[in-house]
Write a protein that holds these residues in place. Structure first.
Motif, mmCIF file in Angstrom:
data_model
loop_
_atom_site.group_PDB
_atom_site.id
_atom_site.type_symbol
_atom_site.label_atom_id
_atom_site.label_comp_id
_atom_site.label_asym_id
_atom_site.label_seq_id
_atom_site.Cartn_x
_atom_site.Cartn_y
_atom_site.Cartn_z
ATOM 1 N N GLN A 29 -16.539 -33.581 -49.709
ATOM 2 C CA GLN A 29 -15.175 -33.152 -49.276
ATOM 3 C C GLN A 29 -14.409 -32.374 -51.066
ATOM 4 O OE1 GLN A 29 -13.071 -37.524 -49.480
ATOM 5 N NE2 GLN A 29 -12.437 -36.566 -47.312
ATOM 6 N N ASP A 30 -15.675 -32.818 -52.275
ATOM 7 C CA ASP A 30 -14.852 -32.036 -53.427
ATOM 8 C C ASP A 30 -15.436 -31.115 -53.348
ATOM 9 O OD1 ASP A 30 -13.926 -32.353 -56.077
ATOM 10 O OD2 ASP A 30 -15.770 -33.971 -56.406
ATOM 11 N N ARG A 31 -14.684 -30.456 -52.478
ATOM 12 C CA ARG A 31 -14.562 -28.445 -52.350
ATOM 13 C C ARG A 31 -14.938 -28.095 -53.764
ATOM 14 N NH1 ARG A 31 -14.576 -26.477 -47.677
ATOM 15 N NH2 ARG A 31 -14.899 -28.936 -47.022
ATOM 16 N N ASP A 32 -13.645 -28.435 -54.446
ATOM 17 C CA ASP A 32 -13.319 -28.039 -55.778
ATOM 18 C C ASP A 32 -14.571 -27.807 -56.922
ATOM 19 O OD1 ASP A 32 -10.850 -27.168 -55.217
ATOM 20 O OD2 ASP A 32 -10.194 -29.145 -55.976
ATOM 21 N N TRP A 33 -15.466 -29.557 -56.688
ATOM 22 C CA TRP A 33 -16.061 -29.161 -57.973
ATOM 23 C C TRP A 33 -17.597 -28.905 -57.219
ATOM 24 C CZ3 TRP A 33 -21.126 -31.559 -56.640
ATOM 25 C CH2 TRP A 33 -21.879 -31.776 -57.920
ATOM 26 N N ILE A 34 -17.521 -28.168 -56.363
ATOM 27 C CA ILE A 34 -18.673 -27.998 -55.388
ATOM 28 C C ILE A 34 -18.850 -26.666 -55.646
ATOM 29 C CG2 ILE A 34 -19.851 -27.319 -53.489
ATOM 30 C CD1 ILE A 34 -19.498 -29.562 -51.858
ATOM 31 N N ASN A 35 -17.744 -25.610 -55.384
ATOM 32 C CA ASN A 35 -17.262 -24.318 -55.566
ATOM 33 C C ASN A 35 -16.697 -24.198 -56.988
ATOM 34 O OD1 ASN A 35 -17.019 -24.265 -52.847
ATOM 35 N ND2 ASN A 35 -15.084 -24.111 -52.940
ATOM 36 N N GLN A 36 -16.477 -24.594 -58.052
ATOM 37 C CA GLN A 36 -16.209 -24.222 -58.838
ATOM 38 C C GLN A 36 -17.401 -24.464 -60.262
ATOM 39 O OE1 GLN A 36 -12.474 -25.574 -59.475
ATOM 40 N NE2 GLN A 36 -11.987 -24.160 -57.174
ATOM 41 N N TYR B 49 -20.545 -26.755 -59.216
ATOM 42 C CA TYR B 49 -21.576 -27.476 -58.731
ATOM 43 C C TYR B 49 -22.719 -26.090 -58.917
ATOM 44 C CZ TYR B 49 -26.247 -28.569 -56.643
ATOM 45 O OH TYR B 49 -27.484 -28.556 -56.215
ATOM 46 N N LEU B 50 -22.206 -25.318 -57.084
ATOM 47 C CA LEU B 50 -22.919 -24.049 -56.867
ATOM 48 C C LEU B 50 -22.397 -23.200 -58.243
ATOM 49 C CD1 LEU B 50 -22.013 -23.977 -53.881
ATOM 50 C CD2 LEU B 50 -23.813 -24.106 -54.386
ATOM 51 N N PRO B 51 -21.926 -22.717 -58.602
ATOM 52 C CA PRO B 51 -21.911 -21.596 -59.303
ATOM 53 C C PRO B 51 -22.687 -21.941 -60.826
ATOM 54 C CG PRO B 51 -19.087 -22.009 -59.983
ATOM 55 C CD PRO B 51 -20.734 -23.084 -59.052
ATOM 56 N N GLU B 52 -23.299 -23.173 -61.472
ATOM 57 C CA GLU B 52 -23.868 -23.680 -62.739
ATOM 58 C C GLU B 52 -25.608 -24.006 -61.861
ATOM 59 O OE1 GLU B 52 -23.494 -24.405 -65.185
ATOM 60 O OE2 GLU B 52 -24.980 -24.785 -65.920
ATOM 61 N N ASN B 53 -25.549 -24.275 -60.797
ATOM 62 C CA ASN B 53 -26.817 -24.137 -59.773
ATOM 63 C C ASN B 53 -27.328 -22.870 -60.064
ATOM 64 O OD1 ASN B 53 -29.192 -25.513 -58.491
ATOM 65 N ND2 ASN B 53 -27.643 -25.348 -56.720
ATOM 66 N N HIS B 54 -26.638 -21.708 -59.517
ATOM 67 C CA HIS B 54 -26.929 -21.099 -59.072
ATOM 68 C C HIS B 54 -27.464 -20.319 -59.945
ATOM 69 C CE1 HIS B 54 -25.213 -19.925 -55.050
ATOM 70 N NE2 HIS B 54 -25.745 -20.883 -54.748
ATOM 71 N N ALA B 55 -26.932 -19.704 -60.983
ATOM 72 C CA ALA B 55 -26.974 -19.852 -62.210
ATOM 73 C C ALA B 55 -28.399 -20.304 -63.265
ATOM 74 C CB ALA B 55 -26.031 -19.641 -63.634
ATOM 75 N N ARG B 56 -28.523 -21.435 -63.322
ATOM 76 C CA ARG B 56 -30.023 -22.237 -63.440
ATOM 77 C C ARG B 56 -31.567 -21.284 -62.937
ATOM 78 N NH1 ARG B 56 -28.653 -27.959 -64.869
ATOM 79 N NH2 ARG B 56 -26.651 -27.719 -66.371
ATOM 80 N N LEU B 57 -31.181 -21.236 -61.754
ATOM 81 C CA LEU B 57 -32.173 -20.411 -59.853
ATOM 82 C C LEU B 57 -31.617 -19.644 -60.818
ATOM 83 C CD1 LEU B 57 -30.698 -22.549 -57.037
ATOM 84 C CD2 LEU B 57 -33.087 -23.056 -58.785
ATOM 85 N N LYS B 58 -31.131 -18.484 -60.940
ATOM 86 C CA LYS B 58 -31.751 -17.345 -61.250
ATOM 87 C C LYS B 58 -32.120 -17.050 -62.910
ATOM 88 C CE LYS B 58 -28.348 -12.852 -60.704
ATOM 89 N NZ LYS B 58 -26.986 -12.605 -60.023
ATOM 90 N N ALA B 59 -32.245 -17.605 -63.818
ATOM 91 C CA ALA B 59 -32.731 -17.678 -65.476
ATOM 92 C C ALA B 59 -33.450 -18.318 -64.755
ATOM 93 C CB ALA B 59 -31.830 -18.485 -66.391
#
Lengths: 615, 476
Positions: free
Chosen positions: B343-350, B352-362
């Motif tokens: 439900q916590d779309r704000d946290w996921i979008n703003q 979790y996902l950006p952070e997760n993707h940035a770390r995976l990318k790095a």
């Protein structure tokens, strides 16, 4: 319904062929079904007899009693004809569907064919036929997308859970939905849900760390298995400390039972099990593990104790099974017993285990209901309490929190066995029956809190159970309803045979429906493979206000049934007096004595506490 | 993951080489000889081979499961890094997570609590970009995707029937569909070599699917469905909407079910790839035979939460899977927590996902840079947690035995990779390297890999004598 029975002799076919019949339907789709020819031959014979019977009618018309007998015979034969025809159609259908992928609705008998059609049809209804239930319910569920087993599962699921789903959608609420369902059938202890809710809300429950979010050891986190071992050591009064290495944690007691049957048996192997039994066992062995359960039917009228498992029966059942070529791998016991509420004594437990050892049988013993005994005079003994197990490598104990703590939604069950091979093999199924790490932590905290369990939970639970039990049993006594209850479990095993006319499983089902109409769910004995029609399982572990409403509805249903019966009797008498006024007196007196429901006498003496010794 | 034990020794028997050039039976007989190195386009797995009976109390299927277990024990501790990133812990300890209600403690609807199914439908509608809102009644919730594979295999196939699956694939599925379902997998072997109309290595095409299906049919194996993993594990590849549609049309032509495993759906860290869920398609070719699964184990790095979900428009399938849910249920409290999380779309979008993707990318950039520096070829298109590494040149001989020996040498240096055989890759020498770990551990890992590989070139020239040991391991 008489398809598994020779219609002429009325003898039930052997259990083995019953299940084979069903599997044949799906296995041998491509070849013409051998059963078809057999059934068609029967059909021809019955038709001949039927015509003979009809022709003979004129000669016998003069005698009233014979006329009745005659009608009865015709009705019986009609019923058999309908059964056989349905079977032929179904068999042909099952053959056709394989090649054409054509799914026609199967013919079903529903209840028309047999309803009230006399002794033959009536005796053909057997309790131990999951296959029947299946083939009947299959008619309602046919899918071109699913495998045959997928269809089986769905059909069973729908037939079994239909009413549960209705209940879920329309639950009784003291303010919001006073007309909603009350569930006397569901095995839930709702007494202490407030205590558990409170305890599980405390802060120590909410610990999170990385390990809990990662893949766990599939046998369960070590911290939880250690706690389970400690817990069982204490509450089962084990002579020595139990070993966490013998513990496997899964997501329900039933999953433990499933995995045990998976790793101890190959498909088609068998387990002995006394009935009435927990319906979950039947489903489980049928759905996934394909293990045959050989029923040892316990009966209410025995020399010694009602519904008591005795050694003779065990030995005999094993011998018979072996004679039939069954590969019997073990014995399933449930202590305290689900549905009966019985507790086995230490001595009888020992006897069962010795019996199993003599015959190299595994014993799966389900102790899920431990801690639910509410009468100090009948103490519970776990098998883990024994000084030494007769055959530790073949003794496997199941426990879970769903009953002992009344938290079925928590999904936790555990296995304790000394057999390391079984531990590994069951552990291998862990990834299909795993529990969240966070849940494991909560469970660990719960089991750890001995002080709360001993001083708060157990005393409260016990006293609430006693109160509810007393309330219900007193009500039943005033209603002059017989029952069994031996001080453990969440149930009272109620005998409503007297309300069934005739005393058949069909009538039992109709009575169940009547309760349902009164928005009351009870569990009929047939679901537990009880051999005698007329028993119902009543769960009394609910809040007092709901119990009160439930008992009102229960009583209304009984009264209604009683009135129906009286009306029916009057009607019969009236019909008879109109049709043959001259024999009025004799027929009315004979109807009350020859009626199959002569036991249906609502006299005050009919209340018998079947097991008074334990009250 | 566990490959079944017989695979190595029985490979010539079970993976019949159906060569398009030599279609007749005689030639097929030839191709069974282990020495023949002819391309195999498909292979029928046979998990029913008798297992050594060291468990005297167990039934034969009991021994199989025990074998799986022993296997797991051995390689178990090795794969944590694969599954979990400690920094990305979602905030399960926030107060909204901690609610305990009586209804959560009692028997649930076996499909999952309605509140959770509603939330899953909303969540998938949003993140799969479905053209129309998805429906809660099409959702069934279970305790993980392993259970879901097991249940689907059981209700869609009879004993002995099969699913097609493009290989290399996440090998644990073999076990998932076999333990209860007795269902086999027919591998659609993909090649590293880019041939014909292929545009990239290990590309799945309808032609390859057709060949495998025909081959299986010819052997008398009844194929009931196709399993697609998208984003792919272990290739880290994703299917374009056009490809997806082709596969689905293929399945429709042959009346095959399609099980689409999208557990890495939110782990596509290369935006340019443009990932498309099968649920985003405007119109599914055969909606009644398309079944989608998703879980929190990868995208939220919480395999310990035991949550997986099925989305299917087929009510029969949903009901049949639900009928098995009493064996694969999850706690009401966890259901509440998952619902709160989704439900916590704000946290996921703003957050979790950006952070997760940035770390995976790095992490991906670092590891791929190192591999390039070592001159090691690899595949990775920016999805999932892994890089599919080509170490074929480090094998003295192109055999799976050599592949295992190399794997063992990595293990001796305390770095764990998964070898290609575990994914039913038919070319020896491919390894899956998981990069979703902390920077310092990645650095250490890469150092160790470098050490092993530089040593290996020497070893390859001068093979050691002790090569009898049979290493086994679990690769999940």
């Amino acid at each position: 319904m008489s398809r598994n029975r020779d219609p002429r002799s009325g003898q039930p076919r052997k259990a083995k062929t019953k299940s084979q019949n069903v599997s044949h339907q799906s296995d041998t789709l491509h070849s013409p079904h051998p059963r078809v020819m057999e059934v068609i031959l029967h059909l021809r014979q019955i038709i001949n007899e039927f015509i003979l019977q009809l022709e003979s009618r004129h000669e016998q018309e003069d005698l009233e009693q014979e006329e009745q007998q005659h009608r009865q015979n015709i009705r019986n034969q009609e019923a058999i004809l309908i059964h056989l025809m349905c079977e032929v159609v179904n068999l042909l259908h099952s053959g056709a569907s394989s090649s054409l992928e054509l799914q026609l609705p199967r013919l079903s008998l529903v209840s028309k064919g047999g309803a009230g059609s006399g002794q033959q049809a009536q005796s053909s209804r057997e309790p131990d036929q999951l296959s029947h239930q299946l083939s009947d319910s299959k008619t309602a569920f046919i899918s071109c997308y699913l495998s045959n087993r997928g269809i089986d599962f769905s059909a069973l699921y729908q037939s079994n859970l239909q009413d549960f789903i209705a209940y879920k959608g329309d639950k009784y609420h003291e303010d919001k939905n006073t007309l909603g369902f009350i569930n006397f059938g569901l095995s839930e202890n709702k007494h202490c849900i407030d205590l558990l809710t409170e305890r599980l809300s405390q802060s120590d429950m909410n610990y999170i760390d990385d390990d809990l979010l990662q893949y766990p050891d599939w046998k369960g986190h070590a911290f939880l298995r250690e706690e389970v071992a400690r817990f069982l050591t204490y509450y089962c009064k084990a002579p020595d400390l139990l070993d966490p290495g013998n513990v496997v944690v899964l997501n329900s007691s039933l999953s433990v039972f499933l995995t045990l049957t998976m790793v101890l048996c190959d498909p088609g192997d068998a387990f002995l099990i006394p009935t009435p039994l927990y319906s979950g066992f039947t489903l489980t062995s049928h759905l996934y593990s394909k293990v045959e359960l050989i029923h040892i039917h316990l009966q209410s009228k025995m020399d010694t104790q009602t519904f008591q498992l005795i050694m003779d029966k065990l030995e005999k059942a094993l011998l018979e099974a072996k004679f039939k070529g069954e590969k019997v791998r073990g014995l399933v016991l449930c202590n305290p017993n689900n549905s009966l509420g019985n507790i086995d004594t230490l001595d009888s437990l020992k006897e069962y285990l010795e019996f199993a050892k003599r015959h190299n049988l595994h014993v799966i013993i389900d102790e899920t209901y431990m801690l639910s005994e509410f009468r100090a005079s009948i103490p519970f003994h776990s098998v883990l309490n024994m000084k030494s197990l007769p055959d530790p490598n073949r003794t496997h104990v199941i426990w879970g929190t769903s009953k002992s703590f009344g938290i079925s939604g928590f999904c936790f069950g555990t296995l304790y066995t000394h057999n390391k091979e079984v531990v590994s093999a069951v552990g291998a199924f862990g990834f299909l029956h795993g529990i969240a790490g966070l849940t494991q932590h909560k469970l660990c905290r719960l089991l750890q809190d001995g002080e709360w369990i001993d001083n708060v939970y157990l005393p409260t639970n016990r006293s609430r159970m006693q109160v509810a039990h007393r309330y219900i049993t007193n009500k039943l006594k005033t209603m002059k309803v017989r029952f069994l209850s031996r001080g453990s479990g969440l149930y009272i095993w109620v005998n409503l045979k007297e309300y069934l006319d005739p005393c058949t499983f069909e009538e039992e089902q109709l009575f169940y429906r009547r309760f349902l109409d009164n928005k009351l769910l009870l569990a009929p004995g047939k679901a537990y493979m009880c051999k005698e029609p007329g028993w119902f399982r009543l769960t009394f572990t609910d809040k007092p206000f709901r119990l009160k409403v439930a008992m009102q509805r229960f009583s209304e249903a009984l009264t209604h049934k009683k009135q129906n019966w009286i009306e029916k009797q009057l009607e019969n008498a009236l019909v008879e007096s109109v049709s043959s006024p001259s024999t009025r007196r004799s027929s009315s007196s004979s109807s009350s004595s020859s009626s199959p429901s002569s036991s249906l006498s609502f006299s005050s003496s009919s209340f018998v506490n079947v097991d008074t010794s334990h009250f | 993951m566990a490959t079944l034990p017989k695979k190595e020794s029985r490979a010539p028997n079970t993976c019949l080489g159906l060569d398009t050039n030599y279609g007749d039976g005689l030639e097929r007989e030839h191709s069974r000889k282990p020495d023949h190195k002819r391309p195999e386009h498909y292979g029928v797995g046979d998990p029913t081979t008798p297992f050594s009976s060291d468990g005297s109390h167990l039934s034969s299927r009991g021994r199989i499961s025990k074998w799986f277990w022993d296997l797991a024990e051995e390689g178990y501790r090795t794969y944590h890094m694969d599954e979990y990133d400690e920094d990305k812990n979602p905030n399960l300890s926030q107060s909204d997570m901690l609610q305990v209600k009586p209804s959560l403690l009692q028997y649930p609807d076996w499909r999952g609590h309605l509140f959770l199914r509603e939330e899953v439908a909303r969540f998938l509608s949003f993140y799969c970009r479905s053209p129309a809102p998805l429906k809660p009644e099409n959702v069934v919730v279970l305790n993980g995707c392993a259970s879901l594979f097991s249940a689907l295999a059981t209700v869609l196939c009879e004993v002995g029937e099969a699913f097609l699956i493009p290989a290399p694939y996440y090998g644990a599925i073999t076990q998932h569909v076999y333990l209860y379902g007795n269902v086999q997998l027919v591998c659609v072997y993909l090649d590293s070599e880019v041939t014909g109309l292929d545009t990239r290595p290990f590309q799945l095409t309808v032609e390859k699917l057709e060949v495998a299906l025909q081959g299986a049919n010819a052997e008398g194996v009844k194929v009931k469905g196709l399993i697609l993993i998208n984003p792919q594990n272990p290739l880290g590849d994703i299917y374009s909407p056009g490809e997806l549609r082709e596969y689905l049309e293929f399945a429709k032509r042959h009346e095959l079910h399609v099980v689409v495993d999208e557990v890495y759906m939110l782990s596509v860290f290369e935006e340019s790839l443009g990932y498309h869920s099968v649920l985003s398609l405007e119109r599914l070719p055969d909606p009644q035979r398309t079944h989608v699964m998703w879980a929190t184990s990868k995208d939220f790095g919480m395999s310990g939460l035991r949550f997986g979900t099925l989305y299917t428009e087929n009510r029969d399938v949903a009901t049949a899977v639900a009928s098995l849910c009493r064996y694969h249920g999850l706690s009401g409290l966890v259901q509440h927590q998952v619902a709160q999380l989704l439900q916590d779309r704000d946290w996921i979008n703003q957050v979790y996902l950006p952070e997760n993707h940035a770390r995976l990318k790095a992490a991906h950039a670092y590891v791929s840079g190192e591999l390039r520096a070592l001159g090691i070829p690899f595949l990775s298109r920016g999805a999932g947690f892994f890089i599919w590494v080509d170490l074929r040149k480090y094998l003295p001989k192109a055999t799976f035995e050599e592949e295992r020996l190399l794997w063992r040498r990595f293990l001796d240096k305390k770095v764990l990779l998964s070898f290609g055989k575990a994914f039913e890759c038919k070319e020896p020498g491919w390894f899956r390297l998981v990069f979703s770990d902390k920077a310092h551990r990645l650095r250490l890992g890469m150092q160790r890999i470098r050490k092993v590989l530089t040593g290996t070139l020497r070893v390859a020239e001068d093979p050691p004598s002790s090569r009898t040991q049979e290493p086994r391991g679990q690769h999940i």
